[in-house]
Motif scaffolding. Structure first.
Motif, PDB file in Angstrom:
ATOM      1  N   GLU A 172      40.048  37.435  33.807  1.00 31.61           N
ATOM      2  CA  GLU A 172      40.720  36.306  34.466  1.00 31.61           C
ATOM      3  C   GLU A 172      40.760  35.059  33.567  1.00 31.61           C
ATOM      4  OE1 GLU A 172      42.247  36.032  37.508  1.00 31.61           O
ATOM      5  OE2 GLU A 172      42.004  38.212  37.670  1.00 31.61           O
ATOM      6  N   LYS A 175      43.897  26.335  36.896  1.00 35.65           N
ATOM      7  CA  LYS A 175      43.631  27.706  37.356  1.00 35.65           C
ATOM      8  C   LYS A 175      42.188  28.106  37.049  1.00 35.65           C
ATOM      9  CE  LYS A 175      46.128  31.557  37.071  1.00 35.65           C
ATOM     10  NZ  LYS A 175      47.106  32.533  36.579  1.00 35.65           N
ATOM     11  N   LEU A 226      39.138  28.953  39.555  1.00 35.25           N
ATOM     12  CA  LEU A 226      38.373  30.191  39.430  1.00 35.25           C
ATOM     13  C   LEU A 226      36.879  29.905  39.337  1.00 35.25           C
ATOM     14  CD1 LEU A 226      38.459  33.311  38.923  1.00 35.25           C
ATOM     15  CD2 LEU A 226      38.418  32.779  36.508  1.00 35.25           C
ATOM     16  N   PHE A 285      37.481  40.060  43.243  1.00 33.19           N
ATOM     17  CA  PHE A 285      38.612  40.222  42.336  1.00 33.19           C
ATOM     18  C   PHE A 285      39.588  41.333  42.728  1.00 33.19           C
ATOM     19  CE2 PHE A 285      35.574  38.083  39.457  1.00 33.19           C
ATOM     20  CZ  PHE A 285      36.354  36.980  39.128  1.00 33.19           C
ATOM     21  N   SER A 292      48.526  43.327  41.714  1.00 30.53           N
ATOM     22  CA  SER A 292      48.399  42.069  40.973  1.00 30.53           C
ATOM     23  C   SER A 292      49.763  41.520  40.550  1.00 30.53           C
ATOM     24  CB  SER A 292      47.486  42.246  39.768  1.00 30.53           C
ATOM     25  OG  SER A 292      47.878  43.357  39.046  1.00 30.53           O
ATOM     26  N   SER A 326      50.401  37.814  41.626  1.00 28.72           N
ATOM     27  CA  SER A 326      50.191  36.867  40.529  1.00 28.72           C
ATOM     28  C   SER A 326      50.972  35.574  40.727  1.00 28.72           C
ATOM     29  CB  SER A 326      50.555  37.523  39.201  1.00 28.72           C
ATOM     30  OG  SER A 326      51.898  37.928  39.279  1.00 28.72           O
ATOM     31  N   ASN A 331      49.345  32.464  43.180  1.00 25.68           N
ATOM     32  CA  ASN A 331      48.100  31.759  42.886  1.00 25.68           C
ATOM     33  C   ASN A 331      46.902  32.501  43.475  1.00 25.68           C
ATOM     34  OD1 ASN A 331      46.529  29.806  41.845  1.00 25.68           O
ATOM     35  ND2 ASN A 331      46.844  28.360  43.539  1.00 25.68           N
ATOM     36  N   SER A 332      46.839  33.787  43.181  1.00 25.19           N
ATOM     37  CA  SER A 332      45.786  34.618  43.766  1.00 25.19           C
ATOM     38  C   SER A 332      44.712  34.949  42.750  1.00 25.19           C
ATOM     39  CB  SER A 332      46.386  35.932  44.271  1.00 25.19           C
ATOM     40  OG  SER A 332      47.350  35.633  45.236  1.00 25.19           O
ATOM     41  N   MET A 333      43.492  35.096  43.250  1.00 29.39           N
ATOM     42  CA  MET A 333      42.387  35.457  42.358  1.00 29.39           C
ATOM     43  C   MET A 333      41.581  36.639  42.883  1.00 29.39           C
ATOM     44  SD  MET A 333      40.891  31.786  41.271  1.00 29.39           S
ATOM     45  CE  MET A 333      40.834  31.177  42.917  1.00 29.39           C
TER      46      MET A 333
END
Ligand code: ADP
Length: 443
Positions: free
Chosen positions: A236, A273, A277, A395, A400, A404, A407-409
């Motif tokens: 990440e 970002k 995170l 995660f 993904s 993506s 704004n996803s983690m």
């Protein structure tokens, strides 16, 4: 020295001590025991012989009398003291007068004898005396022989006890050896999936092995999770740092002001970002390690949900709807700030993974006296069956490429689950692709 050998040695020593003590006890008490048993035996045989005596037309019948049995000699006397039947060497030495029912002890030439007389009467004829004589020396001799045989065979018994103990302890220790070998294999190599697997059994070794297997299982799981976690974190962080470095490198050269401004914006976005995170990770670590202090207070959940909904409604577009029908007041002990995070995350997700015309519907109700149920339902893209079990993992993102842009983690649901757990609650999910998803929290 191995435990097997120690057990064998201790057992052998114990057996030897016990046998020696028993022998010593027998020796020291042999006099009393032999005297008592000999007297009993003497009386028993005399009584037995007395019962065998019969009279046939005035004549005494002694055919069934046993005149010598178990070192005991039997003599039959007439009522006035004349010997009728029976023999013993040097009979004249036994000068004890006949006396019914008494055991006498006499010594002849240093040898002890017990003598017992018993008078057998008859209604018509003269009665007779049955006399039993036994030499105590003879009994002692046979006891001594037995004692000597036992003494000589003692070393054989001890060796047998030693060997027996060794083989028994070897058999008992076998599972322990398996446990040690498995633990060594796991610690030496990387065979984290090795298990002891002793099979079924109810003894302590099986319990120990099962406990170890459960521990190995947990260790393997947490090791895999840790490994996955470090890989995910570095993955990440790699993209934003790569972008930042590339932007810096490019703009250190001769570029226009506009290009430099664009680069700074890009760097700012990537840094934000990274910050998000790092913050999310820190929150998770605090929750995981119990560093995050919880402040539980009695809160009106209906009011709390209404406030959260109000805040979110301001950010919604025209074709997005957030529905919460508040009815009864439900008071529950929660951490206000934490619970706002839970609801915000789930509402955000509902719209983030929603369709064009999307809604998120929240309901709150009491299902038991001390249980409440909160559901957050949406009509979004849904989650396929195979992903449902994993979405609460750190995660984890269903797709993904699909997430993506949003704004996803993959950290939100993991945090939600942790917070719910800290409230002693549980969270479950049901979903159907292209129909919608429902998260249910029970507190
Ligand atoms: P993030 O949303 O940051 O990716 P989450 O932990 O909140 O992380 O969610 C994990 C994954 O679960 C998301 O990537 C998404 O694919 C899926 N997901 C979560 N909530 C929903 C939802 N309401 N509808 C569809 N998919 C969802």
């Amino acid at each position: 020295m191995t435990i097997k050998l120690k057990i064998a040695l201790y057992n052998t020593l114990l057996v030897s001590i016990i046998v020696c003590l028993v022998l010593a006890f027998m020796m020291s008490n042999s006099n009393i025991v032999i005297n008592a048993t000999t007297k009993n035996q003497l009386q028993f045989i005399v009584h037995e012989n007395a019962e065998e005596i019969e009279w046939e037309r005035g004549k005494i019948e002694l055919d069934d009398v046993n005149f010598y049995e178990n070192h005991i000699t039997t003599l039959i006397y007439s009522y006035d003291g004349y010997l009728i039947e029976g023999f013993i060497p040097n009979i004249d030495a036994f000068v004890v007068p006949l006396s019914h029912g008494v055991v006498n002890e006499i010594s002849i030439d240093g040898v002890s004898y017990f003598i017992y007389d018993y008078f057998v009467s008859h209604s018509r004829y003269d009665g007779v005396y049955v006399r039993g004589i036994v030499s105590v020396v003879e009994i002692f001799d046979s006891f001594e022989t037995l004692f000597l045989i036992t003494m000589y065979s003692l070393p054989i018994f001890i060796i047998l006890a030693g060997l027996g103990s060794y083989f028994i302890s070897k058999k008992l220790m076998k599972p322990l050896e398996k446990i040690i070998m498995t633990a060594q294999d796991i610690s030496n190599g990387n065979e984290l999936d090795r298990r002891i697997d002793l099979g079924s059994g109810n003894d302590e070794m099986h319990y120990l092995a099962t406990t170890f297997d459960i521990m190995f299982e947990k260790l393997e799981k947490s090791f895999v999770l840790e490994k996955q976690f470090s890989t995910d974190v570095s993955h990440e962080l790699r993209t934003p740092t790569a972008v930042i470095l590339a932007e810096c490198e490019f703009n250190l050269k001769d570029t226009s002001l506009d290009e430099k401004i664009d680069a700074l914006k890009s760097i700012q976005y990537q840094a934000q970002k990274m910050q998000q995170l790092i913050n999310a990770l820190l929150n998770l670590i605090r929750l995981d390690n119990g560093i995050q202090k919880m402040h539980f207070e009695e809160i009106d959940l209906t009011e709390l949900i209404a406030i959260v909904c109000e805040e979110h409604e301001m950010l919604l577009s025209e074709n997005q709807k957030l529905i919460f029908e508040d009815n009864e007041t439900i008071i529950c002990k929660v951490d206000y700030a934490m619970f706002v995070r839970v609801l915000s995350n789930l509402i955000d997700n509902g719209f983030k993974y929603g369709k064009d015309d999307s809604f998120v519907k929240i309901s709150l109700k009491k299902i038991e006296e001390d249980k409440i149920l909160i559901t957050i339902e949406d009509n979004g893209i849904g989650i396929s069956e195979e992903h449902l079990d994993n979405i609460f993992n750190r995660f984890y993102q269903v797709d993904s490429s699909r997430t993506s842009k949003k704004n996803s983690m993959g950290l939100g649901l993991c945090m939600v689950k942790q917070i719910v757990k800290l409230h002693n609650g549980s969270i479950t999910v049901t979903s159907k692709e292209n129909v919608g998803t429902t998260f249910s929290i029970v507190l």
